[in-house]
Design a protein around this motif. Sequence first.
Motif, mmCIF file in Angstrom:
data_model
loop_
_atom_site.group_PDB
_atom_site.id
_atom_site.type_symbol
_atom_site.label_atom_id
_atom_site.label_comp_id
_atom_site.label_asym_id
_atom_site.label_seq_id
_atom_site.Cartn_x
_atom_site.Cartn_y
_atom_site.Cartn_z
ATOM 1 N N SER A 144 -12.564 2.434 11.577
ATOM 2 C CA SER A 144 -11.514 2.683 10.587
ATOM 3 C C SER A 144 -10.996 4.108 10.651
ATOM 4 N N ASN A 145 -11.680 4.967 11.410
ATOM 5 C CA ASN A 145 -11.315 6.383 11.493
ATOM 6 C C ASN A 145 -11.182 6.996 10.106
ATOM 7 N N GLY A 146 -12.008 6.528 9.180
ATOM 8 C CA GLY A 146 -12.012 7.076 7.839
ATOM 9 C C GLY A 146 -10.879 6.597 6.956
ATOM 10 N N GLY A 147 -10.034 5.734 7.406
ATOM 11 C CA GLY A 147 -8.902 5.273 6.596
ATOM 12 C C GLY A 147 -9.236 3.999 5.872
ATOM 13 N N LEU A 148 -8.243 3.170 5.691
ATOM 14 C CA LEU A 148 -8.415 1.871 5.059
ATOM 15 C C LEU A 148 -9.408 1.043 5.854
ATOM 16 N N PRO A 149 -10.371 0.430 5.206
ATOM 17 C CA PRO A 149 -11.317 -0.393 5.949
ATOM 18 C C PRO A 149 -10.585 -1.416 6.819
ATOM 19 N N VAL A 150 -10.974 -1.465 8.092
ATOM 20 C CA VAL A 150 -10.283 -2.306 9.063
ATOM 21 C C VAL A 150 -10.362 -3.776 8.698
ATOM 22 N N GLY A 151 -11.548 -4.259 8.340
ATOM 23 C CA GLY A 151 -11.723 -5.679 8.082
ATOM 24 C C GLY A 151 -11.242 -6.121 6.724
ATOM 25 N N CYS A 152 -10.719 -5.218 5.926
ATOM 26 C CA CYS A 152 -10.373 -5.530 4.551
ATOM 27 C C CYS A 152 -9.056 -6.301 4.483
ATOM 28 N N SER A 153 -9.091 -7.436 3.819
ATOM 29 C CA SER A 153 -7.866 -8.187 3.553
ATOM 30 C C SER A 153 -7.818 -8.472 2.051
ATOM 31 N N TRP A 154 -6.622 -8.435 1.515
ATOM 32 C CA TRP A 154 -6.435 -8.517 0.069
ATOM 33 C C TRP A 154 -5.721 -9.809 -0.314
ATOM 34 N N ALA A 155 -5.992 -10.280 -1.514
ATOM 35 C CA ALA A 155 -5.295 -11.442 -2.047
ATOM 36 C C ALA A 155 -3.813 -11.109 -2.249
ATOM 37 N N ARG A 156 -3.552 -9.870 -2.616
ATOM 38 C CA ARG A 156 -2.186 -9.331 -2.701
ATOM 39 C C ARG A 156 -2.292 -7.831 -2.440
ATOM 40 N N GLU A 157 -1.203 -7.203 -2.141
ATOM 41 C CA GLU A 157 -1.190 -5.766 -1.845
ATOM 42 C C GLU A 157 -1.578 -4.963 -3.091
ATOM 43 N N PRO A 158 -2.529 -4.015 -2.984
ATOM 44 C CA PRO A 158 -2.912 -3.194 -4.139
ATOM 45 C C PRO A 158 -1.749 -2.340 -4.639
ATOM 46 N N THR A 159 -1.495 -2.396 -5.955
ATOM 47 C CA THR A 159 -0.453 -1.585 -6.580
ATOM 48 C C THR A 159 -1.008 -1.011 -7.868
ATOM 49 N N GLY A 160 -0.359 0.000 -8.400
ATOM 50 C CA GLY A 160 -0.755 0.579 -9.677
ATOM 51 C C GLY A 160 -2.163 1.143 -9.646
ATOM 52 N N ARG A 161 -2.989 0.707 -10.596
ATOM 53 C CA ARG A 161 -4.372 1.191 -10.673
ATOM 54 C C ARG A 161 -5.187 0.822 -9.441
ATOM 55 N N THR A 162 -4.934 -0.346 -8.890
ATOM 56 C CA THR A 162 -5.680 -0.738 -7.685
ATOM 57 C C THR A 162 -5.318 0.152 -6.511
ATOM 58 N N ALA A 163 -4.072 0.596 -6.431
ATOM 59 C CA ALA A 163 -3.679 1.532 -5.371
ATOM 60 C C ALA A 163 -4.386 2.873 -5.559
ATOM 61 N N THR A 164 -4.555 3.290 -6.811
ATOM 62 C CA THR A 164 -5.294 4.520 -7.102
ATOM 63 C C THR A 164 -6.757 4.368 -6.694
ATOM 64 N N GLU A 165 -7.346 3.207 -7.010
ATOM 65 C CA GLU A 165 -8.723 2.947 -6.595
ATOM 66 C C GLU A 165 -8.838 2.961 -5.073
ATOM 67 N N LEU A 166 -7.854 2.402 -4.393
ATOM 68 C CA LEU A 166 -7.864 2.366 -2.938
ATOM 69 C C LEU A 166 -7.841 3.775 -2.355
ATOM 70 N N GLN A 167 -7.040 4.663 -2.943
ATOM 71 C CA GLN A 167 -6.993 6.051 -2.472
ATOM 72 C C GLN A 167 -8.355 6.717 -2.657
ATOM 73 N N GLU A 168 -9.002 6.488 -3.799
ATOM 74 C CA GLU A 168 -10.327 7.062 -4.045
ATOM 75 C C GLU A 168 -11.350 6.489 -3.064
ATOM 76 N N LEU A 169 -11.269 5.197 -2.807
ATOM 77 C CA LEU A 169 -12.174 4.556 -1.845
ATOM 78 C C LEU A 169 -11.984 5.138 -0.453
ATOM 79 N N ARG A 170 -10.737 5.345 -0.043
ATOM 80 C CA ARG A 170 -10.460 5.962 1.259
ATOM 81 C C ARG A 170 -11.102 7.343 1.354
#
Length: 186
Positions: A144-170
């Motif tokens: 993943s080179n430290g970015g978004l987990p490669v194998g990760c697939s979402w039910a829908r694209e993260p937006t709003g609070r989930t996008a914020t969580e994704l940035q923290e996870l990254r």
Amino acid sequence: MSWVKWETILLPHEEGGLNITSLKCKNLALLCKWWWRFKTETNTLWVSVIRSIYGSNGGLVFGNGPARNPSASLWSFICDAGKHVDGLGIPFSSSFTRAIGNGADTMFWDDTWIGNVCFKERFNRLFRLSLDKAATVQEMVHNSNGGLPVGCSWAREPTGRTATELQELRGLIQPIKLVSEKQDGW
């Protein structure tokens, strides 16, 4: 016969006691040692039996007892020991943390491997969106080179609070470097 308070007997010699350890504390320590053995002796027969009866976590998550009649099982006392120690202000059941090697034996969402809370709880919105709830760290972080987990697939694209969580996870995943020759441990 002379009567002495039990608390006095437990005191060290220097304070007038007999330096006898608390049997309750000793018993709790021995019961909690089974938690460690359950986590580390994963390929043993007794762990396989416990998992077949009480599920993959053996009923040990958050100190919860088994789903069956909790008063009828010795294993329920072991599960409750962790809850009791947690109640004393010692964060026992949340103190088990994975040491990452190749990431193959560590569950990305369920195991505590960064910080003191598993990602399923820390990033609960992302977890609900994830289609890879049973993925390992190796599957999610590898290449993943430290970015978004490669194998990760979402039910829908993260937006709003989930996008914020994704940035923290990254940010948390970025410094992780998997070592292919090293096994995961506790």
